[in-house]
Design a protein around this motif. Sequence first.
Motif, PDB file in Angstrom:
ATOM      1  N   ILE A 110       8.537   2.135  14.949  1.00  0.00           N
ATOM      2  CA  ILE A 110       8.388   2.820  13.671  1.00  0.00           C
ATOM      3  C   ILE A 110       8.969   1.914  12.598  1.00  0.00           C
ATOM      4  CG2 ILE A 110       8.997   4.838  12.275  1.00  0.00           C
ATOM      5  CD1 ILE A 110       9.326   6.402  14.893  1.00  0.00           C
ATOM      6  N   GLY A 111       8.151   1.579  11.594  1.00  0.00           N
ATOM      7  CA  GLY A 111       8.631   0.798  10.469  1.00  0.00           C
ATOM      8  C   GLY A 111       9.256   1.716   9.434  1.00  0.00           C
ATOM      9  N   LEU A 112      10.415   1.323   8.919  1.00  0.00           N
ATOM     10  CA  LEU A 112      11.152   2.127   7.937  1.00  0.00           C
ATOM     11  C   LEU A 112      11.104   1.395   6.592  1.00  0.00           C
ATOM     12  CD1 LEU A 112      14.353   2.750  10.146  1.00  0.00           C
ATOM     13  CD2 LEU A 112      12.199   4.003  10.194  1.00  0.00           C
ATOM     14  N   ASN A 113      10.370   1.921   5.650  1.00  0.00           N
ATOM     15  CA  ASN A 113      10.178   1.264   4.364  1.00  0.00           C
ATOM     16  C   ASN A 113      11.381   1.514   3.462  1.00  0.00           C
ATOM     17  OD1 ASN A 113       9.301   0.146   1.985  1.00  0.00           O
ATOM     18  ND2 ASN A 113       7.329   1.209   1.958  1.00  0.00           N
ATOM     19  N   ALA A 154       0.210  -2.602   2.096  1.00  0.00           N
ATOM     20  CA  ALA A 154       0.526  -2.343   0.690  1.00  0.00           C
ATOM     21  C   ALA A 154       1.924  -1.738   0.548  1.00  0.00           C
ATOM     22  CB  ALA A 154      -0.513  -1.409   0.076  1.00  0.00           C
ATOM     23  N   ARG A 155       2.632  -1.611   1.651  1.00  0.00           N
ATOM     24  CA  ARG A 155       3.947  -0.966   1.803  1.00  0.00           C
ATOM     25  C   ARG A 155       4.050   0.319   0.982  1.00  0.00           C
ATOM     26  NH1 ARG A 155       8.417  -5.555   0.035  1.00  0.00           N
ATOM     27  NH2 ARG A 155       7.751  -5.996  -2.054  1.00  0.00           N
ATOM     28  N   GLN A 156       3.103   1.200   1.259  1.00  0.00           N
ATOM     29  CA  GLN A 156       3.053   2.492   0.588  1.00  0.00           C
ATOM     30  C   GLN A 156       3.510   3.633   1.501  1.00  0.00           C
ATOM     31  OE1 GLN A 156      -1.050   2.642  -0.657  1.00  0.00           O
ATOM     32  NE2 GLN A 156      -0.701   1.382  -2.469  1.00  0.00           N
ATOM     33  N   HIS A 157       4.044   3.292   2.659  1.00  0.00           N
ATOM     34  CA  HIS A 157       4.492   4.297   3.621  1.00  0.00           C
ATOM     35  C   HIS A 157       5.974   4.607   3.425  1.00  0.00           C
ATOM     36  CE1 HIS A 157       5.772   0.447   5.192  1.00  0.00           C
ATOM     37  NE2 HIS A 157       6.563   1.047   6.052  1.00  0.00           N
ATOM     38  N   GLN A 158       6.447   5.591   4.162  1.00  0.00           N
ATOM     39  CA  GLN A 158       7.889   5.828   4.304  1.00  0.00           C
ATOM     40  C   GLN A 158       8.298   5.454   5.737  1.00  0.00           C
ATOM     41  OE1 GLN A 158       8.124   9.987   2.853  1.00  0.00           O
ATOM     42  NE2 GLN A 158       9.014   9.165   0.969  1.00  0.00           N
ATOM     43  N   LEU A 206       6.291  -8.393   8.817  1.00  0.00           N
ATOM     44  CA  LEU A 206       6.775  -7.019   8.973  1.00  0.00           C
ATOM     45  C   LEU A 206       7.980  -6.716   8.097  1.00  0.00           C
ATOM     46  CD1 LEU A 206       6.447  -6.488  12.834  1.00  0.00           C
ATOM     47  CD2 LEU A 206       4.783  -6.063  11.018  1.00  0.00           C
ATOM     48  N   ALA A 207       8.893  -7.671   7.969  1.00  0.00           N
ATOM     49  CA  ALA A 207      10.070  -7.427   7.128  1.00  0.00           C
ATOM     50  C   ALA A 207       9.650  -7.140   5.690  1.00  0.00           C
ATOM     51  CB  ALA A 207      11.013  -8.618   7.185  1.00  0.00           C
ATOM     52  N   TRP A 208       8.656  -7.883   5.197  1.00  0.00           N
ATOM     53  CA  TRP A 208       8.149  -7.634   3.837  1.00  0.00           C
ATOM     54  C   TRP A 208       7.488  -6.268   3.765  1.00  0.00           C
ATOM     55  CZ3 TRP A 208       3.435  -6.388   1.830  1.00  0.00           C
ATOM     56  CH2 TRP A 208       3.307  -6.459   0.447  1.00  0.00           C
ATOM     57  N   ARG A 209       6.669  -5.932   4.751  1.00  0.00           N
ATOM     58  CA  ARG A 209       5.975  -4.643   4.726  1.00  0.00           C
ATOM     59  C   ARG A 209       6.952  -3.484   4.637  1.00  0.00           C
ATOM     60  NH1 ARG A 209       1.152  -5.298   9.303  1.00  0.00           N
ATOM     61  NH2 ARG A 209       0.612  -7.434   8.766  1.00  0.00           N
ATOM     62  N   ASN A 210       8.127  -3.664   5.203  1.00  0.00           N
ATOM     63  CA  ASN A 210       9.127  -2.605   5.193  1.00  0.00           C
ATOM     64  C   ASN A 210      10.210  -2.827   4.138  1.00  0.00           C
ATOM     65  OD1 ASN A 210       8.379  -0.752   7.521  1.00  0.00           O
ATOM     66  ND2 ASN A 210       8.274  -2.754   8.503  1.00  0.00           N
ATOM     67  N   THR A 211       9.948  -3.776   3.224  1.00  0.00           N
ATOM     68  CA  THR A 211      10.813  -4.031   2.063  1.00  0.00           C
ATOM     69  C   THR A 211      12.246  -4.320   2.482  1.00  0.00           C
ATOM     70  OG1 THR A 211       9.454  -2.267   1.044  1.00  0.00           O
ATOM     71  CG2 THR A 211      11.102  -3.290  -0.355  1.00  0.00           C
ATOM     72  N   TRP A 212      12.381  -5.034   3.608  1.00  0.00           N
ATOM     73  CA  TRP A 212      13.709  -5.353   4.136  1.00  0.00           C
ATOM     74  C   TRP A 212      13.947  -6.845   4.043  1.00  0.00           C
ATOM     75  CZ3 TRP A 212      15.065  -7.217   9.456  1.00  0.00           C
ATOM     76  CH2 TRP A 212      16.456  -7.281   9.642  1.00  0.00           C
ATOM     77  N   GLN A 213      15.084  -7.210   3.487  1.00  0.00           N
ATOM     78  CA  GLN A 213      15.426  -8.618   3.336  1.00  0.00           C
ATOM     79  C   GLN A 213      16.913  -8.807   3.617  1.00  0.00           C
ATOM     80  OE1 GLN A 213      15.077 -10.412  -0.650  1.00  0.00           O
ATOM     81  NE2 GLN A 213      13.897 -12.067   0.288  1.00  0.00           N
TER      82      GLN A 213
END
Length: 528
Positions: free
Chosen positions: A288-291, A410-414, A449-456
Amino acid sequence: MWKALKYAALAGALVAFSSLATAATPADTLVIAKQIDDLISLDPGEAYELSGIEIIANSYDRIMRFEPSDINKLVPGVAESVSVSDDGKTFTFKIRAGQKFASGNPVTAGDAAWSLQRVIKLEKTPVFLLAQLGWNKDNIDKMVTAPDDSTLKVTISANFAPTLVYALLGSVVGSVVDMKTAMAHDAGGDLGNGWLKTNSAGSGAYIIKSWKATDSVVLEANPNYRGGLAKLKRIVIRHIPEPSAQRLALEKGDVDVAENLTPDQVTAIESNKDIKVTTIPQALLYYIGLNLKTKELQDPRVRQALRYLVDYDGMANSFLKGAEQVHQSFWASGFWAAYDQNPYKLDPAKAKELLTAAGYPDGFSIDLDAPNFAPFTNMAQSVQSTMAQGGIKVNIVSAEMKPLLTKYRARQHQLLMVYWGPDYMDPHTNADGFVTNNDNSDGASGHPLAWRNTWQDADLVKAVADAASERDEGKRKDDYIELQKKVLDVGSYIIMFQATAQRADRANVQGFIQGPSADVVYYNMTTK
């Protein structure tokens, strides 16, 4: 229009397919029932979905590859040999003589160089695989050259071990495209991308004859393949989303192979003498990706809490039994440098403690995007139920794979439930995808994937780069294990399972080669 429709036997079979009437498949055709609605493109410079990669593996040869005869050993493919400079920065490949594309055009070093340059210039989803070698639009024509028709020279600026470079050139972006054919279909400077989305220009065992979205893909044997003519003339991959429909088609003989049966269905057909089941360990991970655009998910304690609200063992021992095993780190078990510990268990009390510390004692509501087919439907319902025990109200948003992936990119998920397979057999592939994010802006060119979930996480991004350049294999292994431990605790993922494929074939099917990832599924050795 399908050219294949001129064959009367196939035409009859296709009519039967639509009604699922009892009929044997043509003797020269392998019919595969599979969930393929993740297909977005069949261009090797763009495709990044499992179904697309599998089809490309059968229609294009690569600079480096795992041959069908030995899927455990990375060897030169289109190339016959390679040498590397003392500083590890320049690689010289000699192209095999006498190779031809399906079109009849000769395979040259110029085609190989253009194919690599094209990936960089297109800037599609998989561009980051090659961009990490230090390549960009400004330097690619100088970094990748063909001094003559048989010599490909590749220069990198990255500090990578040679084996990692070979692995990258053995991924989907290492596919060699027929430059003349592709450029004959260039439209507005797209380097043939529009045409190659649904056609092929390769030198692999098969030629893509048609792709009808959410219906089927048809491949025909390439008479120019360097490995010899495929044993079966035609491959038909039918999109059958329902496992029950796949089972029915297999039992009636309307398809030769079913790839998405549920564990219960596999158990039910094991006594059928006309069907055989093959179990294949996979590198595929379900997560599960967590945005982190979602405010509640930005606190790492919340992410940890959610990991304690998943019933990993309960799912693995019930509806997933035989198909998936619990695995929580980003590199699959059974491969070099895998971390096999699974520290998270269902523990609502621990989750509530963490949520309270993070300022959410009463929990919160959140959307979970999930594919609308098994096993995701059952997995999503389980997660919804157990997260409620920690006060998290999960709203399941069900969709077909294609729009779901579009939303993800488009990283529009939660929260978003999906799977991930490696691009090549080195832990750097998953470390890079799950961790590296050098540009966290919405307009970034690469979408790992890190970008898709806005994680850096800058420290972990550096650790990935250090591991990739480490020449001491023992230390490199330790570096990847340590990375997996850290991502387990602070990353923007709930990694839950590692897949074990259970493929069901008609008893007369022999020689179907299926490795641990989509890159090493080969049809050309199959007989009936």
